[in-house]
Design an enzyme around this catalytic site. Structure first.
Site: not given
Ligand code: AMP
Ligand code: ZN
Length: 138
Positions: A101, A103
């Site tokens: 993903h 950001h």
């Molecule tokens: P990272 O893996 O650290 O890059 O970040 C994962 C991101 O996904 C975090 O900022 C979470 O807040 C976000 N996240 C986790 N579950 C969900 C969800 N169901 N919907 C939207 N965002 C999510």
């Protein structure tokens, strides 16, 4: 190509809800559920890849085209002073969700987000050695 246990694959399949912002054949964008700043958005490929390097090269242009479109939407809709775009790969880098993903983080002066950026100087020899290691692997 989805992973049945992956939370973002479940969002792609509509099995769990999201605040969807954009969708096309290859990519999906939705609001981060725990945003660092208002408008913090995630862009994902619909196919499951854990990290950028594991994604199929053919899908990268579509993914980054979606990042570009969504970034313009975030700017237009939220009017930030700037933005950061980043992806985290591996636990050491802070990756929590194991589905690639990107950001998109809108920024305002005085917000709480901080990059810790401990820069260093390396010798010319070391820089050349590193340059060779990486460029010869491409
Ligand atoms: P990272 O893996 O650290 O890059 O970040 C994962 C991101 O996904 C975090 O900022 C979470 O807040 C976000 N996240 C986790 N579950 C969900 C969800 N169901 N919907 C939207 N965002 C999510
Ligand atoms: Zn997935």
């Amino acid at each position: 190509m989805q992973d049945p246990d992956c939370i973002f694959c479940k969002i792609v399949k509509g099995e769990i809800p999201s605040y969807k912002i954009y969708e096309d054949e290859h990519a999906l964008a939705f609001l981060d559920i725990n945003p660092i700043n208002e408008g913090h958005t995630l862009v994902i490929p619909k196919n499951h890849y854990e990290t950028l390097d594991e994604a199929v090269a053919d899908e990268i242009p579509a993914l980054f085209s979606a990042v570009h479109k969504v970034t313009k939407g975030v700017i237009e809709g939220m009017n930030p002073e700037g933005y950061n775009i980043f992806t985290s790969a591996g636990e050491v880098a802070g990756q929590v969700v194991k589905h690639l993903h990107i950001h998109i983080l809108p920024r305002w002066s005085g917000d709480k987000f901080r990059f810790i950026w401990p820069q260093q100087k390396l010798s010319e020899e070391k820089m050349t050695e590193i340059k060779e290691k990486i460029s010869s692997a491409i």
